[in-house]
Design a protein around this motif. Structure first.
Motif, PDB file in Angstrom:
ATOM      1  N   ILE A 521       0.838  -1.204   0.000  1.00 50.31           N
ATOM      2  CA  ILE A 521       0.000   0.000   0.000  1.00 50.31           C
ATOM      3  C   ILE A 521       0.871   1.253   0.000  1.00 50.31           C
ATOM      4  CG2 ILE A 521      -1.778   1.303   1.219  1.00 50.31           C
ATOM      5  CD1 ILE A 521      -2.763  -1.358   2.343  1.00 50.31           C
ATOM      6  N   GLN A 522       0.871   1.961  -1.135  1.00 53.86           N
ATOM      7  CA  GLN A 522       1.657   3.182  -1.238  1.00 53.86           C
ATOM      8  C   GLN A 522       0.713   4.347  -1.500  1.00 53.86           C
ATOM      9  OE1 GLN A 522       5.204   3.261  -3.332  1.00 53.86           O
ATOM     10  NE2 GLN A 522       5.999   1.670  -1.964  1.00 53.86           N
ATOM     11  N   PHE A 523       0.770   5.338  -0.611  1.00 52.57           N
ATOM     12  CA  PHE A 523      -0.165   6.456  -0.723  1.00 52.57           C
ATOM     13  C   PHE A 523      -0.049   7.185  -2.056  1.00 52.57           C
ATOM     14  CE2 PHE A 523      -1.559   7.488   3.861  1.00 52.57           C
ATOM     15  CZ  PHE A 523      -1.959   6.180   4.013  1.00 52.57           C
ATOM     16  N   ASN A 524       1.188   7.411  -2.497  1.00 57.50           N
ATOM     17  CA  ASN A 524       1.343   8.134  -3.759  1.00 57.50           C
ATOM     18  C   ASN A 524       0.732   7.372  -4.930  1.00 57.50           C
ATOM     19  OD1 ASN A 524       2.458  10.448  -2.860  1.00 57.50           O
ATOM     20  ND2 ASN A 524       4.592   9.732  -3.069  1.00 57.50           N
ATOM     21  N   GLN A 525       0.892   6.056  -4.869  1.00 57.48           N
ATOM     22  CA  GLN A 525       0.319   5.234  -5.926  1.00 57.48           C
ATOM     23  C   GLN A 525      -1.207   5.318  -5.895  1.00 57.48           C
ATOM     24  OE1 GLN A 525       2.098   3.730  -8.358  1.00 57.48           O
ATOM     25  NE2 GLN A 525       0.060   3.425  -9.255  1.00 57.48           N
ATOM     26  N   ILE A 526      -1.767   5.255  -4.702  1.00 58.97           N
ATOM     27  CA  ILE A 526      -3.236   5.323  -4.599  1.00 58.97           C
ATOM     28  C   ILE A 526      -3.735   6.663  -5.123  1.00 58.97           C
ATOM     29  CG2 ILE A 526      -5.222   5.231  -3.038  1.00 58.97           C
ATOM     30  CD1 ILE A 526      -3.613   3.531  -1.147  1.00 58.97           C
ATOM     31  N   LYS A 527      -3.026   7.730  -4.751  1.00 65.57           N
ATOM     32  CA  LYS A 527      -3.439   9.057  -5.221  1.00 65.57           C
ATOM     33  C   LYS A 527      -3.412   9.119  -6.737  1.00 65.57           C
ATOM     34  CE  LYS A 527      -1.685  11.835  -1.396  1.00 65.57           C
ATOM     35  NZ  LYS A 527      -0.672  12.839  -1.067  1.00 65.57           N
ATOM     36  N   ASN A 545     -12.134  18.431 -17.883  1.00 63.40           N
ATOM     37  CA  ASN A 545     -10.938  17.884 -17.281  1.00 63.40           C
ATOM     38  C   ASN A 545     -10.537  18.683 -16.049  1.00 63.40           C
ATOM     39  OD1 ASN A 545      -8.793  16.242 -17.084  1.00 63.40           O
ATOM     40  ND2 ASN A 545      -7.703  17.034 -18.879  1.00 63.40           N
ATOM     41  N   PRO A 546     -11.337  18.632 -14.958  1.00 63.55           N
ATOM     42  CA  PRO A 546     -11.017  19.445 -13.786  1.00 63.55           C
ATOM     43  C   PRO A 546      -9.713  18.985 -13.134  1.00 63.55           C
ATOM     44  CG  PRO A 546     -12.705  17.851 -13.231  1.00 63.55           C
ATOM     45  CD  PRO A 546     -12.491  17.746 -14.722  1.00 63.55           C
ATOM     46  N   MET A 547      -9.095  19.867 -12.384  1.00 62.60           N
ATOM     47  CA  MET A 547      -7.941  19.467 -11.588  1.00 62.60           C
ATOM     48  C   MET A 547      -8.435  18.540 -10.478  1.00 62.60           C
ATOM     49  SD  MET A 547      -5.343  21.907  -9.473  1.00 62.60           S
ATOM     50  CE  MET A 547      -4.533  22.617 -10.885  1.00 62.60           C
ATOM     51  N   ILE A 548      -7.740  17.466 -10.273  1.00 63.96           N
ATOM     52  CA  ILE A 548      -8.164  16.501  -9.247  1.00 63.96           C
ATOM     53  C   ILE A 548      -7.148  16.491  -8.107  1.00 63.96           C
ATOM     54  CG2 ILE A 548      -8.653  14.067  -8.772  1.00 63.96           C
ATOM     55  CD1 ILE A 548      -9.437  13.878 -11.805  1.00 63.96           C
ATOM     56  N   LEU A 549      -7.635  16.740  -6.911  1.00 66.94           N
ATOM     57  CA  LEU A 549      -6.766  16.777  -5.733  1.00 66.94           C
ATOM     58  C   LEU A 549      -7.126  15.649  -4.782  1.00 66.94           C
ATOM     59  CD1 LEU A 549      -6.511  20.477  -4.451  1.00 66.94           C
ATOM     60  CD2 LEU A 549      -4.807  19.145  -5.669  1.00 66.94           C
ATOM     61  N   PRO A 550      -6.451  14.518  -4.855  1.00 60.29           N
ATOM     62  CA  PRO A 550      -6.761  13.423  -3.925  1.00 60.29           C
ATOM     63  C   PRO A 550      -5.979  13.616  -2.624  1.00 60.29           C
ATOM     64  CG  PRO A 550      -5.560  12.671  -5.897  1.00 60.29           C
ATOM     65  CD  PRO A 550      -5.409  14.138  -5.800  1.00 60.29           C
ATOM     66  N   ILE A 551      -6.668  13.453  -1.515  1.00 61.41           N
ATOM     67  CA  ILE A 551      -6.000  13.541  -0.213  1.00 61.41           C
ATOM     68  C   ILE A 551      -6.327  12.271   0.573  1.00 61.41           C
ATOM     69  CG2 ILE A 551      -5.786  14.873   1.924  1.00 61.41           C
ATOM     70  CD1 ILE A 551      -6.869  17.290   0.342  1.00 61.41           C
ATOM     71  N   ILE A 552      -5.298  11.611   1.058  1.00 60.62           N
ATOM     72  CA  ILE A 552      -5.525  10.389   1.839  1.00 60.62           C
ATOM     73  C   ILE A 552      -5.037  10.621   3.261  1.00 60.62           C
ATOM     74  CG2 ILE A 552      -5.000   7.943   2.043  1.00 60.62           C
ATOM     75  CD1 ILE A 552      -4.498   7.929  -0.951  1.00 60.62           C
ATOM     76  N   MET A 553      -5.899  10.332   4.202  1.00 57.71           N
ATOM     77  CA  MET A 553      -5.492  10.483   5.599  1.00 57.71           C
ATOM     78  C   MET A 553      -5.385   9.097   6.205  1.00 57.71           C
ATOM     79  SD  MET A 553      -7.458  13.755   6.954  1.00 57.71           S
ATOM     80  CE  MET A 553      -5.892  14.427   7.439  1.00 57.71           C
ATOM     81  N   GLU A 554      -4.340   8.905   6.970  1.00 59.55           N
ATOM     82  CA  GLU A 554      -4.202   7.608   7.616  1.00 59.55           C
ATOM     83  C   GLU A 554      -4.672   7.723   9.064  1.00 59.55           C
ATOM     84  OE1 GLU A 554      -0.309   5.971   7.663  1.00 59.55           O
ATOM     85  OE2 GLU A 554      -1.037   4.020   8.364  1.00 59.55           O
ATOM     86  N   VAL A 555      -5.579   6.845   9.443  1.00 57.52           N
ATOM     87  CA  VAL A 555      -6.043   6.831  10.831  1.00 57.52           C
ATOM     88  C   VAL A 555      -6.109   5.381  11.309  1.00 57.52           C
ATOM     89  CG1 VAL A 555      -7.383   8.949  10.655  1.00 57.52           C
ATOM     90  CG2 VAL A 555      -8.450   6.776  10.092  1.00 57.52           C
ATOM     91  N   LYS A 556      -6.173   5.256  12.590  1.00 61.74           N
ATOM     92  CA  LYS A 556      -6.349   3.904  13.132  1.00 61.74           C
ATOM     93  C   LYS A 556      -7.744   3.818  13.696  1.00 61.74           C
ATOM     94  CE  LYS A 556      -1.518   3.163  14.170  1.00 61.74           C
ATOM     95  NZ  LYS A 556      -1.309   2.527  12.847  1.00 61.74           N
ATOM     96  N   GLU A 557      -8.515   2.935  13.126  1.00 61.23           N
ATOM     97  CA  GLU A 557      -9.915   2.887  13.500  1.00 61.23           C
ATOM     98  C   GLU A 557     -10.088   2.253  14.871  1.00 61.23           C
ATOM     99  OE1 GLU A 557     -14.076   1.501  11.444  1.00 61.23           O
ATOM    100  OE2 GLU A 557     -12.350   0.174  11.598  1.00 61.23           O
ATOM    101  N   ASN A 558     -11.116   2.700  15.527  1.00 66.42           N
ATOM    102  CA  ASN A 558     -11.570   2.107  16.768  1.00 66.42           C
ATOM    103  C   ASN A 558     -12.017   0.674  16.475  1.00 66.42           C
ATOM    104  OD1 ASN A 558     -12.452   1.712  19.295  1.00 66.42           O
ATOM    105  ND2 ASN A 558     -13.791   3.525  19.332  1.00 66.42           N
TER     106      ASN A 558
END
Lengths: 559, 559
Positions: A521-527, A545-558
């Protein structure tokens, strides 16, 4: 020492462009700057306030710089001074009005305390190291304009500044052809000549022609108020409006910040002849009848925030249009401003105002020399070398062509670009090594922090808007914890985008889940995967063709 | 029935603007459309492809519509046809070339199968309910142009279309003044006249004048290749280039998609006279010497993707500039395109090409009537009512003024705006109730899904860029779980923004934590707080105002 006995002429601005004029002239360890201007940003630079020259070459050679010599007070000749002085505090030489306008500018930048301003007058000579600069009177659309004769150990360089030949100017003093003839007769090594109007045949009309038109319009306008928009710095034009106002018993009201600034400087320094009761404050306007008033305003270029534009949109606090007002646009639209000017004219006409503009009447003349005047200058100076300046490439080449036809040796004519270095020695002139040059964009407080990447993004955003995709994932559990949330701006109407957005969510959801199920799992790859998938989906649905801004946040779920 | 014996004239486009011409003419239950054009977006509509009229009024009255009558094949008269036909499939009447060009357009929109196209010729009359339309030959910059005489039970309405008076046109057939005179002599109820060139005094030059200039340039150009850019639809101009090419033994190469499309239609329908071996394929160009070639290209308006622009930037796959090429721009820059055209000219000159453009030589004439021709039309038709059309407000008002001077009763001259409804009865004409009108923006596949909010966002994004702030919070624990993450685009150079961004993060962190510590946690409130805080912080640091997109994700943290 290879360069020891050479003059170096290095334009850092003003070549193959209109604006940000700045030319370096060097001899051994003495370097001077001729003018220091800015330019306005083009359509391809949204959000930018002004553009100034790259001065890294000056910073590198700061120990050699003896001063800045200024030809006149227009923005394309003085606008970059505060930015240069912040890096290199060198003395600035210019005529009285020129320095008055520079002072206003330095005040805004809080540089008045440290700046070294030196007033010179026409005919005066200033020694700067081994160079000696003389200011010579020329005619132009601002008073106190000069061309410069720069005496060097190898001969005299003449820089035209901006000029025209006006035998009946408003100040009463035509260009000093006598002194130019004297200099020409002693031999001119190199002439740098402005090229603004080189595509126009003939002569430029005298400024006094406009005064005749004002007189005619004033005499025919018996009942109405007159509103005239022109450049704040065109003091002679404004003098002529004041003359007409006094002749026809009208009071003069000034409107627009730059108009008030320039006029107060010009009046304080003695460049305006006004009778004691002619000028009135805008707040006293209502004490007079329409036929007793002339309003002089900014906005002749259709600038969005200017007085005339606000008047035409009924957004001016103090000036409301009246049905029979006569509005005069006493200026020529600068290329690029045509649509803005048309739109102001149409708005005014929509309000049943009588609008007089350039194509209808002689209410403007240019401040620049046409072909015959440029030939006159070449023929008076008879320079050995010629460098056309101040113009797009088509202007420079045309000016070069004219000079060759006037008998200047074709090998002695140099069409330069910014950063070029023309080296002139006793025996010859040739191109030396280029120096760094370019444009520095000023945006708010930022000088040079907006470049091509930022501008490319702004263009992209302006054409297609953007979509921001946010998703929170738990890497360990390989699970989407929250989202994807999608927000768009400048893309489609939100209320019409329901299906599109829920489709987009599905696309992202699937892609992210697939990635999470993978091994690595690589964040840059997912983005980048999200970007590709979403781009394809949106384009197929909308051909956009809008600009696409993907943001991934890493959290630890309850758990 | 109040409206029973009235004619209603309803412009849905073309009033107080240039482009998207569409006028509705109604009598009782019969309604026809005169023209159906588009316009190009202004600077204030970034990303928009084209603009078409709002046709909700037509959709509402679709049962009454008898057909669309088209004056000629320019985009501002036919460009919206596919969009209208998709909603209301009505018959379209026009001359042969006009329909040929409409066919190309319908093919792209896959409407050829269903569209009902009806070819008419000059002099022919078509009955549409109680209205009868006659096409009358006029001169213009595209062949087969017409004005329309629309016979109604209350009298004849004449619509000028776009026209000029050319007594030596390339087709050999001048405007049919004879027939117009006949119609005029029988009485014209209302004349709708185009106003494009109403600000220009005198007469427009004949198209054949350009042919003389071409002949001169061709005869003087003995060794070089000639490249001419002009409008693809200006078939007569292209005919003259072909004539010159044949006279001076040059082969003709066409370049640019629209040039190839229009020319193949024009040639197929017999509007071009070309000798069998004159035209060659661009792939065979290298078999000939430069002096044996003329290239005709698109791009006379400096359009970014056009053939000439790509040639000037050395980005054209097949056409590379040669040092001594002669490039002719045979067109006038449409207002708004001046800078783009200048930039193409400069790029060409930079490559040492000989460029001939309008201000230097007579290589273009307008297709529109000047003042004297407009007066001629008014004096031939002597209409009872006059409606100036096709122009900005300054053009319409000027045309109205001329008509009044020509003797038309001032109460019978109507300067309309789009959506106005002029009702003409037996006894009088007056303004009826307005109908919905406006502009519909086409962006990719979207028709009308971009409006003022989206455009405002695009403008904001283009000037200041954006900052996206994402934070994941656990509402129960009142804790920030991840973030804030900040991404910017079009705002500042990332590499220079380190301190700024870490400062921004601190500002957001504090604000979010404060909100979480409060009693009532509302996401919208937090977002708006982030926006306010961050806006203040960024403005104080940069004097810029990027769009701020706060995104809050709610997650439950692992405890």
């Amino acid at each position: 020492m290879k360069n020891s006995n050479k003059i170096r002429i290095v334009p850092l601005g003003g070549m193959r462009e209109v604006g940000k004029n700045l030319t370096v002239i060097e001899y051994r360890d003495d370097l001077i700057l001729v003018d220091c201007g800015m330019t306005f940003p083009g359509d391809e630079m949204p959000g930018i306030d002004i553009v100034i020259p790259d001065i890294s070459y000056l910073v590198k050679n700061k120990h050699k710089i003896r001063g800045m010599v200024i030809t006149h007070g227009h923005e394309d000749h003085i606008g970059a001074i505060p930015y240069v002085l912040k890096k290199i505090n060198i003395p600035v030489y210019g005529t009285k009005l020129t320095l008055g306008l520079i002072q206003n500018k330095l005040k805004e930048h809080r540089l008045l305390g440290t700046a070294k301003l030196k007033t010179v007058s026409h005919g005066q000579k200033v020694r700067l190291g081994k160079l000696e600069v003389e200011w010579i009177r020329v005619n132009h659309s601002i008073p106190d304009s000069s061309c410069l004769a720069i005496k060097t150990p190898l001969g005299t360089i003449v820089h035209s500044g901006d000029f025209k030949v006006d035998f009946t100017p408003i100040s009463g003093k035509p260009i000093d052809l006598n002194r130019l003839g004297e200099i020409g007769s002693r031999g001119v090594l190199c002439y740098m000549g402005e090229s603004t109007n080189v595509l126009r045949p003939g002569y430029t009309m005298s400024e006094s022609r406009v005064g005749e038109t004002f007189d005619r319009i004033f005499s025919q306008t018996r009942r109405s108020r007159i509103i005239i928009a022109t450049f704040a710095s065109n003091v002679h034009r404004i003098q002529q409006i004041i003359n007409a106002a006094e002749k026809f018993n009208r009071k003069v009201v000034l409107s627009g910040r730059s108009m008030l600034n320039v006029m107060s400087t010009a009046q304080r320094l003695g460049y305006l002849q006004v009778k004691p009761n002619t000028m009135i404050d805008i707040r006293d306007m209502n004490k007079y009848n329409p036929h007793q008033l002339v309003l002089i305003t900014t906005g002749s270029q259709g600038e969005p925030m200017s007085a005339l534009t606000r008047i035409s949109n009924d957004e001016h606090r103090q000036i409301k249009l009246r049905q029979d007002d006569v509005v005069i646009l006493s200026a020529h639209p600068i290329p690029g401003n045509e649509n803005a000017v048309s739109s102001v004219i149409n708005n005014l006409i929509e309000r049943n105002v009588n609008v007089i503009y350039e194509s209808l009447s002689e209410i403007h003349v240019s401040g620049h020399a046409c072909q015959e005047e440029l030939k006159m200058m070449l023929s008076i100076l008879q320079p050995k070398y010629f460098v056309p300046c101040h113009g797009e490439i088509r202007h420079l080449k045309k000016h070069a062509e004219i000079a060759k036809k006037m008998g200047i040796n074709k090998d002695n004519v140099f069409v330069l670009e910014n950063g070029d270095c023309l080296e002139i020695s006793q025996s010859e002139a040739r191109m030396g090594k280029k120096v760094p040059s370019g444009q520095v964009l000023v945006d708010g407080l930022g000088v040079g922090d907006v470049g091509s990447v930022v501008l490319k993004d702004r263009k992209h955003l302006s054409e297609d808007g953007l979509i921001s995709v946010v998703v929170a994932i738990d890497k360990e559990k390989k699970k989407i914890v929250s989202g994807p949330d999608i927000i768009s701006r400048g893309f489609v109407y939100v209320k019409e985008s329901g299906n599109l957005m829920s489709g987009a969510k599905k696309v992202v959801l699937k892609k992210v889940q697939d990635s999470l199920n993978g091994r690595n799992i690589q964040f840059n790859q997912i983005k980048s995967d999200i970007r590709d998938e979403l781009r394809g989906y949106l384009f197929s649905k909308t051909k956009r063709n809008p600009m696409i801004l993907p943001i991934i946040m890493e959290v630890k779920e309850n758990s």
